[in-house]
Design a protein around this motif. Structure first.
Motif, PDB file in Angstrom:
ATOM      1  N   GLY A  19       7.296  20.922 -13.340  1.00 17.81           N
ATOM      2  CA  GLY A  19       5.855  20.718 -13.334  1.00 17.81           C
ATOM      3  C   GLY A  19       5.428  19.649 -12.354  1.00 17.81           C
ATOM      4  O   GLY A  19       4.458  19.823 -11.600  1.00 17.81           O
ATOM      5  N   ALA A  20       6.154  18.532 -12.333  1.00 16.61           N
ATOM      6  CA  ALA A  20       5.825  17.451 -11.409  1.00 16.61           C
ATOM      7  C   ALA A  20       6.039  17.888  -9.966  1.00 16.61           C
ATOM      8  O   ALA A  20       5.208  17.609  -9.088  1.00 16.61           O
ATOM      9  CB  ALA A  20       6.681  16.224 -11.721  1.00 16.61           C
ATOM     10  N   ALA A  21       7.135  18.572  -9.703  1.00 13.62           N
ATOM     11  CA  ALA A  21       7.420  19.036  -8.340  1.00 13.62           C
ATOM     12  C   ALA A  21       6.370  20.034  -7.872  1.00 13.62           C
ATOM     13  O   ALA A  21       5.948  20.023  -6.707  1.00 13.62           O
ATOM     14  CB  ALA A  21       8.816  19.665  -8.280  1.00 13.62           C
ATOM     15  N   THR A  22       5.910  20.899  -8.791  1.00 16.63           N
ATOM     16  CA  THR A  22       4.887  21.885  -8.433  1.00 16.63           C
ATOM     17  C   THR A  22       3.550  21.208  -8.184  1.00 16.63           C
ATOM     18  O   THR A  22       2.815  21.568  -7.258  1.00 16.63           O
ATOM     19  CB  THR A  22       4.757  22.939  -9.541  1.00 16.63           C
ATOM     20  OG1 THR A  22       6.039  23.566  -9.743  1.00 16.63           O
ATOM     21  CG2 THR A  22       3.736  23.998  -9.177  1.00 16.63           C
ATOM     22  N   ALA A  23       3.207  20.233  -9.009  1.00 14.76           N
ATOM     23  CA  ALA A  23       1.957  19.502  -8.809  1.00 14.76           C
ATOM     24  C   ALA A  23       1.929  18.850  -7.438  1.00 14.76           C
ATOM     25  O   ALA A  23       0.933  18.936  -6.704  1.00 14.76           O
ATOM     26  CB  ALA A  23       1.782  18.452  -9.909  1.00 14.76           C
ATOM     27  N   LEU A  24       3.024  18.204  -7.064  1.00 10.96           N
ATOM     28  CA  LEU A  24       3.069  17.542  -5.760  1.00 10.96           C
ATOM     29  C   LEU A  24       3.012  18.554  -4.628  1.00 10.96           C
ATOM     30  O   LEU A  24       2.294  18.364  -3.636  1.00 10.96           O
ATOM     31  CB  LEU A  24       4.342  16.698  -5.657  1.00 10.96           C
ATOM     32  CG  LEU A  24       4.518  15.919  -4.348  1.00 10.96           C
ATOM     33  CD1 LEU A  24       3.351  14.971  -4.113  1.00 10.96           C
ATOM     34  CD2 LEU A  24       5.837  15.146  -4.366  1.00 10.96           C
ATOM     35  N   ARG A  25       3.718  19.657  -4.775  1.00  6.20           N
ATOM     36  CA  ARG A  25       3.732  20.681  -3.731  1.00  6.20           C
ATOM     37  C   ARG A  25       2.333  21.265  -3.517  1.00  6.20           C
ATOM     38  O   ARG A  25       1.863  21.387  -2.374  1.00  6.20           O
ATOM     39  CB  ARG A  25       4.722  21.783  -4.108  1.00  6.20           C
ATOM     40  CG  ARG A  25       4.772  22.991  -3.169  1.00  6.20           C
ATOM     41  CD  ARG A  25       5.320  22.611  -1.793  1.00  6.20           C
ATOM     42  NE  ARG A  25       5.309  23.752  -0.904  1.00  6.20           N
ATOM     43  CZ  ARG A  25       6.402  24.456  -0.587  1.00  6.20           C
ATOM     44  NH1 ARG A  25       7.582  24.137  -1.073  1.00  6.20           N
ATOM     45  NH2 ARG A  25       6.303  25.479   0.251  1.00  6.20           N
ATOM     46  N   LEU A  26       1.647  21.619  -4.596  1.00  2.00           N
ATOM     47  CA  LEU A  26       0.322  22.224  -4.448  1.00  2.00           C
ATOM     48  C   LEU A  26      -0.704  21.201  -3.974  1.00  2.00           C
ATOM     49  O   LEU A  26      -1.624  21.547  -3.216  1.00  2.00           O
ATOM     50  CB  LEU A  26      -0.112  22.867  -5.750  1.00  2.00           C
ATOM     51  CG  LEU A  26       0.710  24.077  -6.213  1.00  2.00           C
ATOM     52  CD1 LEU A  26       0.033  24.764  -7.389  1.00  2.00           C
ATOM     53  CD2 LEU A  26       0.952  25.072  -5.091  1.00  2.00           C
ATOM     54  N   ALA A  27      -0.558  19.946  -4.387  1.00  6.06           N
ATOM     55  CA  ALA A  27      -1.459  18.907  -3.894  1.00  6.06           C
ATOM     56  C   ALA A  27      -1.316  18.732  -2.391  1.00  6.06           C
ATOM     57  O   ALA A  27      -2.303  18.570  -1.668  1.00  6.06           O
ATOM     58  CB  ALA A  27      -1.193  17.586  -4.612  1.00  6.06           C
ATOM     59  N   LYS A  28      -0.086  18.786  -1.904  1.00  3.25           N
ATOM     60  CA  LYS A  28       0.158  18.675  -0.467  1.00  3.25           C
ATOM     61  C   LYS A  28      -0.456  19.850   0.293  1.00  3.25           C
ATOM     62  O   LYS A  28      -0.779  19.726   1.482  1.00  3.25           O
ATOM     63  CB  LYS A  28       1.658  18.611  -0.190  1.00  3.25           C
ATOM     64  CG  LYS A  28       2.311  17.292  -0.569  1.00  3.25           C
ATOM     65  CD  LYS A  28       3.807  17.329  -0.280  1.00  3.25           C
ATOM     66  CE  LYS A  28       4.473  16.000  -0.578  1.00  3.25           C
ATOM     67  NZ  LYS A  28       5.945  16.045  -0.359  1.00  3.25           N
ATOM     68  N   GLU A  29      -0.591  20.989  -0.388  1.00  4.46           N
ATOM     69  CA  GLU A  29      -1.140  22.175   0.263  1.00  4.46           C
ATOM     70  C   GLU A  29      -2.654  22.284   0.106  1.00  4.46           C
ATOM     71  O   GLU A  29      -3.248  23.310   0.429  1.00  4.46           O
ATOM     72  CB  GLU A  29      -0.436  23.423  -0.275  1.00  4.46           C
ATOM     73  CG  GLU A  29       1.036  23.427   0.072  1.00  4.46           C
ATOM     74  CD  GLU A  29       1.718  24.762  -0.159  1.00  4.46           C
ATOM     75  OE1 GLU A  29       1.009  25.744  -0.444  1.00  4.46           O
ATOM     76  OE2 GLU A  29       2.944  24.824  -0.050  1.00  4.46           O
ATOM     77  N   GLY A  30      -3.277  21.219  -0.394  1.00  4.34           N
ATOM     78  CA  GLY A  30      -4.730  21.168  -0.390  1.00  4.34           C
ATOM     79  C   GLY A  30      -5.421  21.422  -1.702  1.00  4.34           C
ATOM     80  O   GLY A  30      -6.652  21.402  -1.762  1.00  4.34           O
ATOM     81  N   PHE A  31      -4.671  21.669  -2.759  1.00  3.82           N
ATOM     82  CA  PHE A  31      -5.295  21.887  -4.056  1.00  3.82           C
ATOM     83  C   PHE A  31      -5.698  20.568  -4.699  1.00  3.82           C
ATOM     84  O   PHE A  31      -4.982  19.567  -4.595  1.00  3.82           O
ATOM     85  CB  PHE A  31      -4.317  22.588  -5.016  1.00  3.82           C
ATOM     86  CG  PHE A  31      -4.205  24.063  -4.822  1.00  3.82           C
ATOM     87  CD1 PHE A  31      -5.094  24.924  -5.450  1.00  3.82           C
ATOM     88  CD2 PHE A  31      -3.203  24.603  -4.034  1.00  3.82           C
ATOM     89  CE1 PHE A  31      -4.981  26.292  -5.292  1.00  3.82           C
ATOM     90  CE2 PHE A  31      -3.085  25.963  -3.859  1.00  3.82           C
ATOM     91  CZ  PHE A  31      -3.981  26.812  -4.490  1.00  3.82           C
ATOM     92  N   THR A  32      -6.811  20.572  -5.390  1.00  4.94           N
ATOM     93  CA  THR A  32      -7.055  19.573  -6.422  1.00  4.94           C
ATOM     94  C   THR A  32      -6.252  20.013  -7.626  1.00  4.94           C
ATOM     95  O   THR A  32      -6.323  21.170  -8.041  1.00  4.94           O
ATOM     96  CB  THR A  32      -8.550  19.495  -6.785  1.00  4.94           C
ATOM     97  OG1 THR A  32      -9.259  18.979  -5.648  1.00  4.94           O
ATOM     98  CG2 THR A  32      -8.776  18.588  -7.978  1.00  4.94           C
ATOM     99  N   VAL A  33      -5.460  19.095  -8.190  1.00  7.30           N
ATOM    100  CA  VAL A  33      -4.534  19.455  -9.258  1.00  7.30           C
ATOM    101  C   VAL A  33      -4.903  18.728 -10.541  1.00  7.30           C
ATOM    102  O   VAL A  33      -4.962  17.488 -10.577  1.00  7.30           O
ATOM    103  CB  VAL A  33      -3.077  19.120  -8.874  1.00  7.30           C
ATOM    104  CG1 VAL A  33      -2.135  19.427 -10.045  1.00  7.30           C
ATOM    105  CG2 VAL A  33      -2.651  19.896  -7.638  1.00  7.30           C
TER     106      VAL A  33
END
Length: 246
Positions: A19-33
């Motif tokens: 979950g933490a790794a996915t949050a960081l990955r999607l945040a880096k890709e421009g999502f508000t998480v």
């Protein structure tokens, strides 16, 4: 296609591991998480700080996925922030690794409540409120297919997640929303590592032809692909990200 800054992802079980790794990955890709976990403690705040340091936008939310009120509240907050939800990652889960004969009713009920009912809560809310073009991903486990001893109840919850995934993908016909599951194999998370000896971990590593266990970042990469612009034709599937374990 490129992601836009107003896209929003909800990720449960975001304080650690996949979950933490996915949050960081999607945040880096421009999502508000919206990073949700059982407690808004140091671990979850650390994930939010890491997202911010990477140039992303993350917010911590405390809540239990077994509570039917959590997902309506998450979607309400998402709508107030960005107008809606584009990605939901149902990642929160617990595991009691025991023979079925030794699992008591409380342990059984809690696994069902978090893993199966919690995922159902997310799927139900997303089916009603996800924006057009949205992506729903639930985290299963390769144990669901292996039927390994001492994982009976945990595996049963994950089989249920895979069944709901396939059904919901069909139910959302015409909505331009994909629904998939990712089934990791042995992965270097607290959920997998805690309580296992070095010998046991090595035995799991040998199950894969790649002769190792996976990392949370590798699973996050699979989720990022499914939720990204190239993943739009994948729907109703369970993707086994396990290094080749069959």
């Amino acid at each position: 296609m490129s992601r836009v800054e107003t896209r929003l992802a909800i990720i449960t079980g975001a304080a650690r591991g996949i979950g933490a790794a996915t949050a960081l990955r999607l945040a880096k890709e421009g999502f508000t998480v919206l990073a949700a976990d059982l407690e808004d403690g140091a671990e979850l705040q650390g994930v939010v700080a890491e997202m911010t340091a990477a140039g992303g936008n993350g917010l911590a939310v405390a809540g239990d996925v077994a509570d039917p009120g959590l997902f309506p509240a998450l979607f309400d907050r998402a709508e107030s922030l960005c107008g809606g939800v584009d990605v939901l990652v149902n990642n929160a889960g617990i595991m009691v690794r025991k023979p079925i004969a030794e699992i008591d009713d409380m342990e059984f009920d809690r696994q069902i409540a978090v893993n199966l009912r919690g995922t159902f809560h997310g799927l139900r809310e997303a089916s009603q409120r996800m924006r057009k073009g949205g992506r729903i991903v639930s985290v299963s486990s390769s144990v669901a297919a292996l039927r390994a001893e001492n994982y009976g109840i945990y595996a049963a919850t994950k089989v249920g997640i895979e069944a709901m995934t396939a059904s919901l993908a069909k139910e959302l016909r015409g909505r331009d929303i994909t629904v998939n599951a990712v089934a990791p194999g042995a992965t270097g998370t607290d959920l997998f590592l805690n309580g296992k000896s070095a010998e046991a971990i090595a035995a799991f590593a040998r199950l894969a032809p790649l002769n190792r266990i996976g990392s949370p970042e590798e699973i996050a990469a699979v989720i990022a692909f499914i939720t990204g612009p190239e993943g739009g034709w994948i729907n109703g599937q369970t993707i086994h990200a396990n290094g080749g374990v069959v």
